[in-house]
Design a protein around this motif. Structure first.
Motif, PDB file in Angstrom:
ATOM      1  N   ILE A 107      26.274  -1.963 -11.397  1.00 52.64           N
ATOM      2  CA  ILE A 107      27.478  -1.519 -10.684  1.00 52.64           C
ATOM      3  C   ILE A 107      28.464  -0.911 -11.662  1.00 52.64           C
ATOM      4  CG2 ILE A 107      29.577  -2.416  -9.574  1.00 52.64           C
ATOM      5  CD1 ILE A 107      27.412  -2.141  -7.592  1.00 52.64           C
ATOM      6  N   SER A 108      29.039   0.222 -11.304  1.00 51.18           N
ATOM      7  CA  SER A 108      30.165   0.746 -12.075  1.00 51.18           C
ATOM      8  C   SER A 108      31.465   0.627 -11.281  1.00 51.18           C
ATOM      9  CB  SER A 108      29.921   2.209 -12.460  1.00 51.18           C
ATOM     10  OG  SER A 108      29.761   3.012 -11.299  1.00 51.18           O
ATOM     11  N   ASN A 109      31.342   0.636  -9.957  1.00 53.83           N
ATOM     12  CA  ASN A 109      32.507   0.504  -9.087  1.00 53.83           C
ATOM     13  C   ASN A 109      32.150  -0.459  -7.965  1.00 53.83           C
ATOM     14  OD1 ASN A 109      34.619   0.694  -7.310  1.00 53.83           O
ATOM     15  ND2 ASN A 109      34.630   2.922  -7.198  1.00 53.83           N
ATOM     16  N   TRP A 110      32.668  -1.675  -8.034  1.00 50.42           N
ATOM     17  CA  TRP A 110      32.347  -2.700  -7.038  1.00 50.42           C
ATOM     18  C   TRP A 110      32.622  -2.212  -5.620  1.00 50.42           C
ATOM     19  CZ3 TRP A 110      30.097  -7.305  -8.326  1.00 50.42           C
ATOM     20  CH2 TRP A 110      30.178  -7.716  -9.664  1.00 50.42           C
ATOM     21  N   ASN A 111      33.693  -1.434  -5.465  1.00 52.43           N
ATOM     22  CA  ASN A 111      34.163  -1.046  -4.132  1.00 52.43           C
ATOM     23  C   ASN A 111      33.311   0.010  -3.442  1.00 52.43           C
ATOM     24  OD1 ASN A 111      36.498  -2.670  -4.427  1.00 52.43           O
ATOM     25  ND2 ASN A 111      37.495  -1.028  -5.586  1.00 52.43           N
ATOM     26  N   ASN A 112      32.428   0.660  -4.183  1.00 51.31           N
ATOM     27  CA  ASN A 112      31.699   1.798  -3.650  1.00 51.31           C
ATOM     28  C   ASN A 112      30.390   1.359  -3.012  1.00 51.31           C
ATOM     29  OD1 ASN A 112      30.483   4.191  -3.086  1.00 51.31           O
ATOM     30  ND2 ASN A 112      30.574   4.997  -5.165  1.00 51.31           N
ATOM     31  N   PRO A 113      30.288   1.390  -1.694  1.00 47.81           N
ATOM     32  CA  PRO A 113      29.074   0.916  -1.033  1.00 47.81           C
ATOM     33  C   PRO A 113      27.838   1.743  -1.381  1.00 47.81           C
ATOM     34  CG  PRO A 113      30.553   1.934   0.560  1.00 47.81           C
ATOM     35  CD  PRO A 113      31.307   1.818  -0.720  1.00 47.81           C
ATOM     36  N   THR A 114      28.014   2.981  -1.799  1.00 42.84           N
ATOM     37  CA  THR A 114      26.853   3.815  -2.120  1.00 42.84           C
ATOM     38  C   THR A 114      26.144   3.359  -3.391  1.00 42.84           C
ATOM     39  OG1 THR A 114      28.101   5.439  -3.400  1.00 42.84           O
ATOM     40  CG2 THR A 114      27.962   5.805  -1.033  1.00 42.84           C
ATOM     41  N   GLU A 115      26.780   2.483  -4.161  1.00 42.59           N
ATOM     42  CA  GLU A 115      26.139   1.987  -5.381  1.00 42.59           C
ATOM     43  C   GLU A 115      25.203   0.812  -5.106  1.00 42.59           C
ATOM     44  OE1 GLU A 115      28.318   1.484  -8.910  1.00 42.59           O
ATOM     45  OE2 GLU A 115      29.723   3.111  -8.522  1.00 42.59           O
ATOM     46  N   TYR A 116      25.227   0.311  -3.895  1.00 43.67           N
ATOM     47  CA  TYR A 116      24.385  -0.827  -3.543  1.00 43.67           C
ATOM     48  C   TYR A 116      23.106  -0.311  -2.877  1.00 43.67           C
ATOM     49  CZ  TYR A 116      28.495  -3.642  -4.556  1.00 43.67           C
ATOM     50  OH  TYR A 116      29.564  -4.244  -5.186  1.00 43.67           O
ATOM     51  N   ASN A 117      21.970  -0.812  -3.366  1.00 48.60           N
ATOM     52  CA  ASN A 117      20.685  -0.291  -2.918  1.00 48.60           C
ATOM     53  C   ASN A 117      20.147  -0.982  -1.672  1.00 48.60           C
ATOM     54  OD1 ASN A 117      20.488  -0.680  -6.253  1.00 48.60           O
ATOM     55  ND2 ASN A 117      20.116   1.382  -5.476  1.00 48.60           N
ATOM     56  N   TYR A 118      20.528  -2.249  -1.487  1.00 52.79           N
ATOM     57  CA  TYR A 118      19.948  -3.043  -0.401  1.00 52.79           C
ATOM     58  C   TYR A 118      21.051  -3.652   0.444  1.00 52.79           C
ATOM     59  CZ  TYR A 118      15.978  -2.644  -3.542  1.00 52.79           C
ATOM     60  OH  TYR A 118      14.991  -2.153  -4.357  1.00 52.79           O
ATOM     61  N   TRP A 119      20.794  -3.731   1.734  1.00 48.42           N
ATOM     62  CA  TRP A 119      21.768  -4.235   2.700  1.00 48.42           C
ATOM     63  C   TRP A 119      21.087  -5.137   3.727  1.00 48.42           C
ATOM     64  CZ3 TRP A 119      26.970  -3.172   2.413  1.00 48.42           C
ATOM     65  CH2 TRP A 119      27.354  -2.174   1.499  1.00 48.42           C
ATOM     66  N   GLY A 120      21.851  -6.151   4.129  1.00 45.98           N
ATOM     67  CA  GLY A 120      21.400  -6.959   5.247  1.00 45.98           C
ATOM     68  C   GLY A 120      21.806  -6.318   6.559  1.00 45.98           C
ATOM     69  N   GLN A 121      21.478  -6.993   7.652  1.00 44.71           N
ATOM     70  CA  GLN A 121      21.759  -6.458   8.981  1.00 44.71           C
ATOM     71  C   GLN A 121      23.180  -6.777   9.447  1.00 44.71           C
ATOM     72  OE1 GLN A 121      20.326  -9.319   8.473  1.00 44.71           O
ATOM     73  NE2 GLN A 121      21.351 -10.696   9.926  1.00 44.71           N
ATOM     74  N   GLY A 122      23.847  -7.689   8.766  1.00 50.36           N
ATOM     75  CA  GLY A 122      25.219  -8.033   9.092  1.00 50.36           C
ATOM     76  C   GLY A 122      25.330  -9.254   9.983  1.00 50.36           C
ATOM     77  N   THR A 123      26.467  -9.921   9.884  1.00 46.37           N
ATOM     78  CA  THR A 123      26.767 -11.064  10.736  1.00 46.37           C
ATOM     79  C   THR A 123      28.218 -10.936  11.208  1.00 46.37           C
ATOM     80  OG1 THR A 123      26.706 -13.490  10.911  1.00 46.37           O
ATOM     81  CG2 THR A 123      27.438 -12.583   8.805  1.00 46.37           C
ATOM     82  N   GLN A 124      28.432 -11.182  12.493  1.00 52.13           N
ATOM     83  CA  GLN A 124      29.754 -10.978  13.082  1.00 52.13           C
ATOM     84  C   GLN A 124      30.674 -12.156  12.778  1.00 52.13           C
ATOM     85  OE1 GLN A 124      31.023  -8.291  15.035  1.00 52.13           O
ATOM     86  NE2 GLN A 124      32.973  -9.404  14.802  1.00 52.13           N
ATOM     87  N   VAL A 125      31.872 -11.834  12.332  1.00 51.68           N
ATOM     88  CA  VAL A 125      32.934 -12.825  12.141  1.00 51.68           C
ATOM     89  C   VAL A 125      34.103 -12.414  13.023  1.00 51.68           C
ATOM     90  CG1 VAL A 125      34.616 -13.771  10.532  1.00 51.68           C
ATOM     91  CG2 VAL A 125      32.240 -13.433   9.801  1.00 51.68           C
ATOM     92  N   THR A 126      34.529 -13.339  13.879  1.00 51.07           N
ATOM     93  CA  THR A 126      35.662 -13.073  14.757  1.00 51.07           C
ATOM     94  C   THR A 126      36.698 -14.165  14.562  1.00 51.07           C
ATOM     95  OG1 THR A 126      34.216 -12.026  16.395  1.00 51.07           O
ATOM     96  CG2 THR A 126      36.420 -12.684  17.116  1.00 51.07           C
ATOM     97  N   VAL A 127      37.909 -13.757  14.220  1.00 49.21           N
ATOM     98  CA  VAL A 127      39.002 -14.701  14.002  1.00 49.21           C
ATOM     99  C   VAL A 127      40.026 -14.501  15.107  1.00 49.21           C
ATOM    100  CG1 VAL A 127      40.713 -15.560  12.382  1.00 49.21           C
ATOM    101  CG2 VAL A 127      38.589 -14.541  11.528  1.00 49.21           C
ATOM    102  N   SER A 128      40.235 -15.540  15.892  1.00 45.42           N
ATOM    103  CA  SER A 128      41.175 -15.452  17.008  1.00 45.42           C
ATOM    104  C   SER A 128      42.556 -15.913  16.560  1.00 45.42           C
ATOM    105  CB  SER A 128      40.690 -16.293  18.179  1.00 45.42           C
ATOM    106  OG  SER A 128      40.635 -17.658  17.812  1.00 45.42           O
ATOM    107  N   SER A 129      43.564 -15.319  17.175  1.00 47.85           N
ATOM    108  CA  SER A 129      44.948 -15.670  16.804  1.00 47.85           C
ATOM    109  C   SER A 129      45.471 -16.817  17.625  1.00 47.85           C
ATOM    110  CB  SER A 129      45.839 -14.446  16.995  1.00 47.85           C
ATOM    111  OG  SER A 129      45.772 -13.992  18.328  1.00 47.85           O
TER     112      SER A 129
END
Length: 124
Positions: free
Chosen positions: A102-124
C-alpha cells in the motif's frame, strides 16, 4: 489468490457496538495488508481502517479514531473491525479488502481483493 468473507454486520442503536470479521482463504493472508472500507447509499466507498501484514501498524481516518479498532489473527486467517460508540452516519455496507502493498491507505484501487460486504445499520 485470496477470498474474503465478511460477517458480523447488523442493526444496532446509536452508541452501541459491533464486531466485524473478515475470514480469508488462500496462502497470502499473512503477507497482505488488510483494510476495511464502507459505502453508504449514493456515496463513494471510504476507508475506515487498515492494518499491516504483521499487525504492527494501523491506520484510521479522523472520523473513526478512538471508536474503531482493526486487528488481525494470522493463525486464523481473520481480520476484525471492532466498532464502538456507533453513530447513524456509520451506516453502510462494510467491505474487507487486501493488498500486497500500500502507498495510500485511502485509495480503494490499491486493494486487489474484496469481500462481498456486510450491512451495518445504526438507528438513532
Amino acid at each position: 489468490q485470496l477470498q474474503l468473507v465478511e460477517s458480523g454486520g447488523g442493526l444496532v442503536q446509536a452508541g452501541g457496538s459491533l464486531r466485524l470479521s473478515c475470514a480469508a482463504s488462500g496462502r497470502s493472508f499473512a503477507n497482505s495488508v488488510m483494510g476495511w472500507f464502507r459505502q453508504a447509499p449514493r456515496k463513494e466507498r471510504e476507508f475506515v481502517a487498515g492494518i499491516s501484514w504483521g499487525g504492527r501498524f494501523t491506520n484510521y481516518p479522523e472520523f473513526v479514531k478512538g471508536r474503531f479498532t482493526i486487528t488481525r489473527d494470522n493463525d486464523k486467517n481473520t481480520a476484525y473491525l471492532q466498532m464502538n460508540s456507533l453513530k447513524p452516519e456509520d451506516t453502510g455496507v462494510y467491505y474487507c479488502s487486501a493488498a500486497s502493498r500500500i502507498s495510500n491507505w485511502n485509495n480503494p484501487t490499491e486493494y486487489n481483493y474484496w469481500g462481498q460486504g456486510t450491512q451495518v445499520t445504526v438507528s438513532s
